[in-house]
Design an enzyme around this catalytic site. Sequence first.
Site, PDB file in Angstrom:
ATOM      1  N   LYS A   1      63.287  46.485  -3.758  1.00  0.00           N
ATOM      2  CA  LYS A   1      63.799  47.268  -2.617  1.00  0.00           C
ATOM      3  C   LYS A   1      63.023  48.581  -2.488  1.00  0.00           C
ATOM      4  CE  LYS A   1      66.922  46.378  -0.309  1.00  0.00           C
ATOM      5  NZ  LYS A   1      67.018  45.604   0.951  1.00  0.00           N
TER       6      LYS A   1
ATOM      7  N   TYR B   1      65.441  43.716  -8.729  1.00  0.00           N
ATOM      8  CA  TYR B   1      65.965  43.883  -7.371  1.00  0.00           C
ATOM      9  C   TYR B   1      65.691  45.303  -6.882  1.00  0.00           C
ATOM     10  CZ  TYR B   1      69.524  44.838  -3.799  1.00  0.00           C
ATOM     11  OH  TYR B   1      70.163  45.243  -2.659  1.00  0.00           O
TER      12      TYR B   1
ATOM     13  N   THR C   1      69.133  50.536  -1.209  1.00  0.00           N
ATOM     14  CA  THR C   1      70.217  50.452  -2.179  1.00  0.00           C
ATOM     15  C   THR C   1      70.252  51.611  -3.168  1.00  0.00           C
ATOM     16  OG1 THR C   1      70.948  49.116  -4.083  1.00  0.00           O
ATOM     17  CG2 THR C   1      68.654  48.911  -3.474  1.00  0.00           C
ATOM     18  N   ASP C   2      71.418  51.874  -3.693  1.00  0.00           N
ATOM     19  CA  ASP C   2      71.588  52.806  -4.822  1.00  0.00           C
ATOM     20  C   ASP C   2      70.806  52.325  -6.053  1.00  0.00           C
ATOM     21  OD1 ASP C   2      73.615  50.709  -4.479  1.00  0.00           O
ATOM     22  OD2 ASP C   2      74.318  51.307  -6.461  1.00  0.00           O
TER      23      ASP C   2
ATOM     24  N   GLN D   1      76.492  40.116   5.640  1.00  0.00           N
ATOM     25  CA  GLN D   1      77.669  40.992   5.840  1.00  0.00           C
ATOM     26  C   GLN D   1      77.368  42.072   6.881  1.00  0.00           C
ATOM     27  OE1 GLN D   1      80.125  41.753   2.072  1.00  0.00           O
ATOM     28  NE2 GLN D   1      78.031  42.064   1.378  1.00  0.00           N
ATOM     29  N   VAL D   2      76.242  42.756   6.690  1.00  0.00           N
ATOM     30  CA  VAL D   2      75.875  43.838   7.610  1.00  0.00           C
ATOM     31  C   VAL D   2      75.357  43.254   8.924  1.00  0.00           C
ATOM     32  CG1 VAL D   2      74.328  45.811   7.937  1.00  0.00           C
ATOM     33  CG2 VAL D   2      75.431  45.454   5.718  1.00  0.00           C
TER      34      VAL D   2
ATOM     35  N   ASP E   1      62.715  33.551   9.248  1.00  0.00           N
ATOM     36  CA  ASP E   1      62.633  33.383   7.790  1.00  0.00           C
ATOM     37  C   ASP E   1      61.640  34.400   7.223  1.00  0.00           C
ATOM     38  OD1 ASP E   1      62.287  32.682   5.177  1.00  0.00           O
ATOM     39  OD2 ASP E   1      62.004  30.541   5.565  1.00  0.00           O
TER      40      ASP E   1
ATOM     41  N   ALA F   1      67.907  40.355   3.351  1.00  0.00           N
ATOM     42  CA  ALA F   1      67.427  40.807   2.042  1.00  0.00           C
ATOM     43  C   ALA F   1      67.676  39.731   1.004  1.00  0.00           C
ATOM     44  CB  ALA F   1      68.153  42.088   1.622  1.00  0.00           C
TER      45      ALA F   1
ATOM     46  N   TYR G   1      67.551  48.591   5.428  1.00  0.00           N
ATOM     47  CA  TYR G   1      68.607  48.961   4.463  1.00  0.00           C
ATOM     48  C   TYR G   1      68.066  48.878   3.043  1.00  0.00           C
ATOM     49  CZ  TYR G   1      71.242  48.412   8.639  1.00  0.00           C
ATOM     50  OH  TYR G   1      71.662  48.565   9.934  1.00  0.00           O
TER      51      TYR G   1
END
Length: 298
Positions: free
Chosen positions: A134, A130, A106-107, A11-12, A41, A65, A104
Amino acid sequence: MKVLLLGKNGQVGWELQRSLAPLGELIALGRGVSEGGLKGDLTDLGALRATIRHVKPDVIVNAAAYNGVDKAESDSDLAFLVNAQASKVMAEEAKSLDALLVHYSTDYVFSGQGVSPWREGDSAVPVNQYGLSKLEGERAIIASGCRHLIFRTSWVYSTWGNNFAKTMLRLARERESLSVIFDQVGAPTGSDLIADVTAHAILQVQKSPQLCGIYHLVAAGEVSWHGYASHVIEFARNRGETVMVKTVEPIESSAYPTPARRPLNSRLNTAKLRNNFSLHLPDWQSGVNRMLMEVFNK
Ligand code: NDP
């Protein structure tokens, strides 16, 4: 400026192909082998290292990710390989090339307790694999000493592919009643906004390297998944779309068990980003409405 983008088809990543193009030469890689024989990869750490050494970029942007939050509970080795070990390799290579690494996160690095929006320096205590993977990626990048920009974001959507809003639209056409979680609160954030801010920040840190660091990047405002679903359904109804649903029932997370626990408080404080980069972040509704218009006009 030579920019190496990894994860170009996400998406990003997809939006970054657009926003990074004006910065200079853009080499964008997906998971497969590129026309020029480059490998993107992230599970092949040796190939990843070789790719970076061959390209010698000024900027590495990692939009790839392992994002399967529930799958990561039983598949944590792969989540840590992609989200932590590959990030470490990128950071080591960025350090030796004196390249900027953009990454990137994440919360989900936060525990989700309380109701205050999390600041960048708040203690990170993930509640699932997850989030742990991260966080380990973030820490590896910081520990490497490379110049970096790490953007923590949340509830990412884009116009194409599946997203929460499209799922709610489909269900609203099919069912008379829906149950949606109301006790997880965050900010839906468009991949286009993330990509635009990324390009802006890269240009700024070239001039002002002291701006490197970790930032929270989400749309303004806050909403629960229930509020988000209700907004989407109201928007559709007001446009005269077919909507069967009569009630959208708010339910607690505990009524919808998933393999991975989710943090309840996903609010992120964006003051550091807005102040350091002189940015105004639009409220979440404007981005979601624009995405919905694109979905309806297809
Ligand atoms: P997507 O899931 O849309 O895209 C992730 C991309 O990573 C995909 O293109 C995928 O490739 C690629 N990828 C996965 N595994 C590998 C691998 N082993 N090697 C190379 N590429 C791989 O993610 P988003 O664009 O939404 O996420 C961007 C960033 O934002 C990520 O760092 C994510 O953790 C973070 N984030 C996302 C949130 C969200 O709600 N989506 C919330 C908070 C943070 P393929 O297309 O081949 O599967």
